[in-house]
Design an enzyme around this catalytic site. Structure first.
Site, PDB file in Angstrom:
ATOM      1  N   LYS A   1       0.818  -1.222   0.000  1.00  0.00           N
ATOM      2  CA  LYS A   1       0.000   0.000   0.000  1.00  0.00           C
ATOM      3  C   LYS A   1       0.857   1.280   0.000  1.00  0.00           C
ATOM      4  CE  LYS A   1      -4.208  -1.931   1.984  1.00  0.00           C
ATOM      5  NZ  LYS A   1      -5.219  -1.820   3.047  1.00  0.00           N
TER       6      LYS A   1
ATOM      7  N   ASP B   1     -10.236   2.668   2.136  1.00  0.00           N
ATOM      8  CA  ASP B   1     -10.500   2.005   3.425  1.00  0.00           C
ATOM      9  C   ASP B   1     -11.365   2.884   4.330  1.00  0.00           C
ATOM     10  OD1 ASP B   1      -9.135  -0.324   2.865  1.00  0.00           O
ATOM     11  OD2 ASP B   1      -7.260   0.319   3.801  1.00  0.00           O
TER      12      ASP B   1
HETATM   13  P1  NAP Z   1      -0.134  -3.012   9.324  1.00  0.00           P
HETATM   14  O1  NAP Z   1       0.174  -1.787   8.569  1.00  0.00           O
HETATM   15  O2  NAP Z   1       0.807  -4.178   9.294  1.00  0.00           O
HETATM   16  O3  NAP Z   1      -0.344  -2.560  10.857  1.00  0.00           O
HETATM   17  C1  NAP Z   1      -0.586  -3.525  11.860  1.00  0.00           C
HETATM   18  C2  NAP Z   1      -1.021  -2.827  13.137  1.00  0.00           C
HETATM   19  O4  NAP Z   1      -1.363  -3.832  14.101  1.00  0.00           O
HETATM   20  C3  NAP Z   1       0.080  -1.981  13.781  1.00  0.00           C
HETATM   21  O5  NAP Z   1      -0.516  -0.885  14.413  1.00  0.00           O
HETATM   22  C4  NAP Z   1       0.682  -2.955  14.801  1.00  0.00           C
HETATM   23  O6  NAP Z   1       1.306  -2.317  15.858  1.00  0.00           O
HETATM   24  C5  NAP Z   1      -0.559  -3.660  15.280  1.00  0.00           C
HETATM   25  N1  NAP Z   1      -0.320  -4.972  15.855  1.00  0.00           N
HETATM   26  C6  NAP Z   1       0.128  -6.066  15.205  1.00  0.00           C
HETATM   27  N2  NAP Z   1       0.191  -7.106  16.068  1.00  0.00           N
HETATM   28  C7  NAP Z   1      -0.214  -6.646  17.285  1.00  0.00           C
HETATM   29  C8  NAP Z   1      -0.361  -7.241  18.565  1.00  0.00           C
HETATM   30  N3  NAP Z   1      -0.081  -8.523  18.773  1.00  0.00           N
HETATM   31  N4  NAP Z   1      -0.842  -6.482  19.572  1.00  0.00           N
HETATM   32  C9  NAP Z   1      -1.151  -5.165  19.366  1.00  0.00           C
HETATM   33  N5  NAP Z   1      -1.026  -4.550  18.171  1.00  0.00           N
HETATM   34  C10 NAP Z   1      -0.557  -5.280  17.157  1.00  0.00           C
HETATM   35  O7  NAP Z   1      -1.534  -3.633   8.897  1.00  0.00           O
HETATM   36  P2  NAP Z   1      -2.801  -2.816   8.350  1.00  0.00           P
HETATM   37  O8  NAP Z   1      -2.733  -2.715   6.872  1.00  0.00           O
HETATM   38  O9  NAP Z   1      -2.933  -1.581   9.161  1.00  0.00           O
HETATM   39  O10 NAP Z   1      -3.993  -3.823   8.676  1.00  0.00           O
HETATM   40  C11 NAP Z   1      -4.477  -3.978  10.007  1.00  0.00           C
HETATM   41  C12 NAP Z   1      -5.636  -4.972   9.993  1.00  0.00           C
HETATM   42  O11 NAP Z   1      -6.738  -4.411   9.274  1.00  0.00           O
HETATM   43  C13 NAP Z   1      -5.307  -6.291   9.292  1.00  0.00           C
HETATM   44  O12 NAP Z   1      -5.868  -7.325  10.063  1.00  0.00           O
HETATM   45  C14 NAP Z   1      -6.004  -6.187   7.961  1.00  0.00           C
HETATM   46  O13 NAP Z   1      -6.376  -7.444   7.461  1.00  0.00           O
HETATM   47  C15 NAP Z   1      -7.230  -5.364   8.343  1.00  0.00           C
HETATM   48  N6  NAP Z   1      -7.826  -4.628   7.208  1.00  0.00           N
HETATM   49  C16 NAP Z   1      -9.113  -4.890   6.884  1.00  0.00           C
HETATM   50  C17 NAP Z   1      -9.710  -4.208   5.848  1.00  0.00           C
HETATM   51  C18 NAP Z   1     -11.140  -4.495   5.489  1.00  0.00           C
HETATM   52  O14 NAP Z   1     -11.584  -4.084   4.410  1.00  0.00           O
HETATM   53  N7  NAP Z   1     -11.897  -5.146   6.357  1.00  0.00           N
HETATM   54  C19 NAP Z   1      -8.997  -3.228   5.125  1.00  0.00           C
HETATM   55  C20 NAP Z   1      -7.672  -2.957   5.495  1.00  0.00           C
HETATM   56  C21 NAP Z   1      -7.088  -3.673   6.549  1.00  0.00           C
HETATM   57  P3  NAP Z   1       2.854  -1.834  15.776  1.00  0.00           P
HETATM   58  O15 NAP Z   1       2.824  -0.472  15.117  1.00  0.00           O
HETATM   59  O16 NAP Z   1       3.295  -1.815  17.174  1.00  0.00           O
HETATM   60  O17 NAP Z   1       3.586  -2.872  14.942  1.00  0.00           O
END
Ligand code: NAP
Length: 274
Positions: free
Chosen positions: A67, A104
């Site tokens: 992204k 999003d």
């Molecule tokens: P990302 O950029 O990899 O960010 C992950 C986030 O989760 C970071 O803030 C990370 O914290 C935190 N995190 C990961 N493991 C953790 C844990 N064990 N405890 C607490 N915090 C934790 O991912 P993203 O793109 O933002 O996506 C996040 C989620 O949204 C994913 O599950 C994705 O599938 C979902 N999503 C869904 C949609 C939809 O249409 N439904 C759209 C987009 C994303 P740190 O900064 O400390 O690493």
């Protein structure tokens, strides 16, 4: 009728629901659409996007881990993509340009409103400061949130996000192990915790009140770990991210084809197939 082509790229891509969603949208209009999925690892987007544009695709959806690469690659950005610094939609323009969008935020806002959740005037806590949080935080502020709190495992990332969006409204950060000074109306899980394990993210104490709505960006065949946790806390309104997935796809579909698909039947069809 010539076949219109689009695709989704990312890694891992095998389980992406985007081809099915776009096929179901296309069926609503009798549109001849071929929508592929391509496995593309980090660092590989520029070459693949150039090849797909040359093959005549109208655009691509971009997912993890591309992204931010998509955002950098773009020659033009919508205002919401510019704010998010991450893009999940690239549109290939006739002049060779590439427009980036981030759908999003509009996806989550439309899904929440569609579930009857009021955002204007509400206090919202977002867990996470990754790519998804960057997309949804400005959209929730623009939807009229009275106060938006961000809590993230890595506090510096939450601080950076709060700093970047400070001009959009009343936004502040909170330690994940901290305490809310008021119960929130809406608690959003935008972390990837619980995506592969059944361990939900930690939640600041004092966040929940009887009427708090819990929304999880994660979705799956069963109850997500965050929504299970919310149920065990007595939260009655719990919503997963499947509707958001379909609604953010609908915005891309409209951008590429000039047609507004109906999302609810597609969300129901997907739910049956999870
Ligand atoms: P990302 O950029 O990899 O960010 C992950 C986030 O989760 C970071 O803030 C990370 O914290 C935190 N995190 C990961 N493991 C953790 C844990 N064990 N405890 C607490 N915090 C934790 O991912 P993203 O793109 O933002 O996506 C996040 C989620 O949204 C994913 O599950 C994705 O599938 C979902 N999503 C869904 C949609 C939809 O249409 N439904 C759209 C987009 C994303 P740190 O900064 O400390 O690493």
């Amino acid at each position: 009728m010539p076949v219109i082509r689009c695709a989704v790229v990312g890694s891992p891509i095998r389980h992406s629901r985007s081809p099915l969603i776009h096929r179901l949208f296309a069926e609503q209009f009798g549109l001849a659409l071929r929508y592929d999925k391509r496995e593309v690892a980090a660092g590989g987007l520029a070459a693949v996007a150039a090849a797909l544009a040359a093959e005549g695709l109208r655009g691509i959806n971009v997912t993890i881990p591309l992204k931010e690469e998509a955002w950098v690659l773009a020659t033009r950005r919508t205002a919401r993509a510019a704010a998010a610094r991450a893009a999940n939609v690239l549109s290939f323009e006739a002049d060779g340009g590439i427009e980036a969008d981030n759908t999003d935020g509009v996806g989550v806002v439309r899904d929440l409103l569609g579930h009857g959740v009021t955002l204007a005037g509400r206090c919202i806590l977002v867990l996470g400061a990754g790519g998804a949080a960057r997309g949804i935080v400005p959209a929730l502020l623009e939807a009229g949130a009275r106060r938006l709190l961000v809590a993230n495992r890595t506090a510096t990332r939450a601080a950076e996000l709060v700093r970047e969006f400070a001009a959009l409204g009343n936004i502040d950060m909170l330690p994940l192990d901290g305490r809310c000074d008021e119960a929130v109306d809406l608690l959003v899980n935008a972390t990837s915790a619980g995506l592969t394990s059944m361990t939900p993210p930690p939640v600041p104490a004092g966040a929940l009140a009887p009427g708090t709505v819990c929304y999880d960006l994660v979705y799956g065949s069963g109850e997500t770990s965050f929504l299970r946790w919310a149920r065990l806390q007595g939260v009655t309104i719990r919503i997963d991210g499947l509707g958001m997935l379909v609604r953010q796809a609908a915005v891309a579909f409209e951008r590429w084809h000039g047609l507004v698909p109906t999302t609810d039947p597609v969300t129901k069809a997907l739910r049956r197939r999870l």
